[in-house]
Write a protein that holds these residues in place. Structure first.
Motif, PDB file in Angstrom:
ATOM      1  N   VAL A   9      13.890 -19.804  -7.398  1.00 25.38           N
ATOM      2  CA  VAL A   9      13.024 -20.597  -6.541  1.00 25.38           C
ATOM      3  C   VAL A   9      13.769 -21.855  -6.109  1.00 25.38           C
ATOM      4  O   VAL A   9      14.535 -22.425  -6.881  1.00 25.38           O
ATOM      5  CB  VAL A   9      11.686 -20.942  -7.246  1.00 25.38           C
ATOM      6  N   GLN A  11      13.855 -25.615  -5.437  1.00 28.08           N
ATOM      7  CA  GLN A  11      13.097 -26.741  -5.974  1.00 28.08           C
ATOM      8  C   GLN A  11      12.532 -27.648  -4.884  1.00 28.08           C
ATOM      9  O   GLN A  11      11.554 -28.347  -5.109  1.00 28.08           O
ATOM     10  CB  GLN A  11      13.981 -27.565  -6.899  1.00 28.08           C
ATOM     11  N   GLY A  14      10.143 -24.602  -2.268  1.00 34.17           N
ATOM     12  CA  GLY A  14       9.376 -23.548  -2.917  1.00 34.17           C
ATOM     13  C   GLY A  14       9.696 -22.139  -2.467  1.00 34.17           C
ATOM     14  O   GLY A  14       9.054 -21.186  -2.910  1.00 34.17           O
ATOM     15  N   ARG A  16      11.537 -18.543  -2.234  1.00 33.51           N
ATOM     16  CA  ARG A  16      11.984 -17.686  -3.330  1.00 33.51           C
ATOM     17  C   ARG A  16      13.050 -16.704  -2.861  1.00 33.51           C
ATOM     18  O   ARG A  16      13.076 -16.296  -1.707  1.00 33.51           O
ATOM     19  CB  ARG A  16      10.803 -16.919  -3.904  1.00 33.51           C
ATOM     20  N   ASP A  53      13.798 -18.716 -12.051  1.00 34.86           N
ATOM     21  CA  ASP A  53      12.343 -18.777 -12.119  1.00 34.86           C
ATOM     22  C   ASP A  53      11.803 -17.725 -13.078  1.00 34.86           C
ATOM     23  O   ASP A  53      11.061 -18.036 -13.981  1.00 34.86           O
ATOM     24  CB  ASP A  53      11.740 -18.598 -10.726  1.00 34.86           C
TER      25      ASP A  53
END
Length: 69
Positions: A9, A11, A14, A16, A53
């Protein structure tokens, strides 16, 4: 079919990214998977700003009723 999903992910925004490994070794440990994910990040295979993640082995079963082609 078993697949290993390696999820990363970003930071900041957000977003992915996922790497899918088909037919992973059956005796993988969480430490081995974590180290592999760290290596992918350090080698630049994952864009900067992304962190680990989630990692999971997912097994799917297909029950095919018919295949016309």
């Amino acid at each position: 079919m078993k697949r290993l999903f390696l999820d990363f992910v970003n930071q900041t925004d957000g977003k992915r990214r996922r790497i899918t490994v088909p037919n992973p070794k059956l005796d993988l440990t969480s430490e081995q998977v974590s180290q592999a994910m760290d290596m992918l990040i350090s080698l630049g295979a994952i864009p900067s700003g992304y962190v680990k993640d989630r990692a999971a082995i997912v097994e799917t079963t297909t029950n095919e009723f018919f295949n016309l082609l």
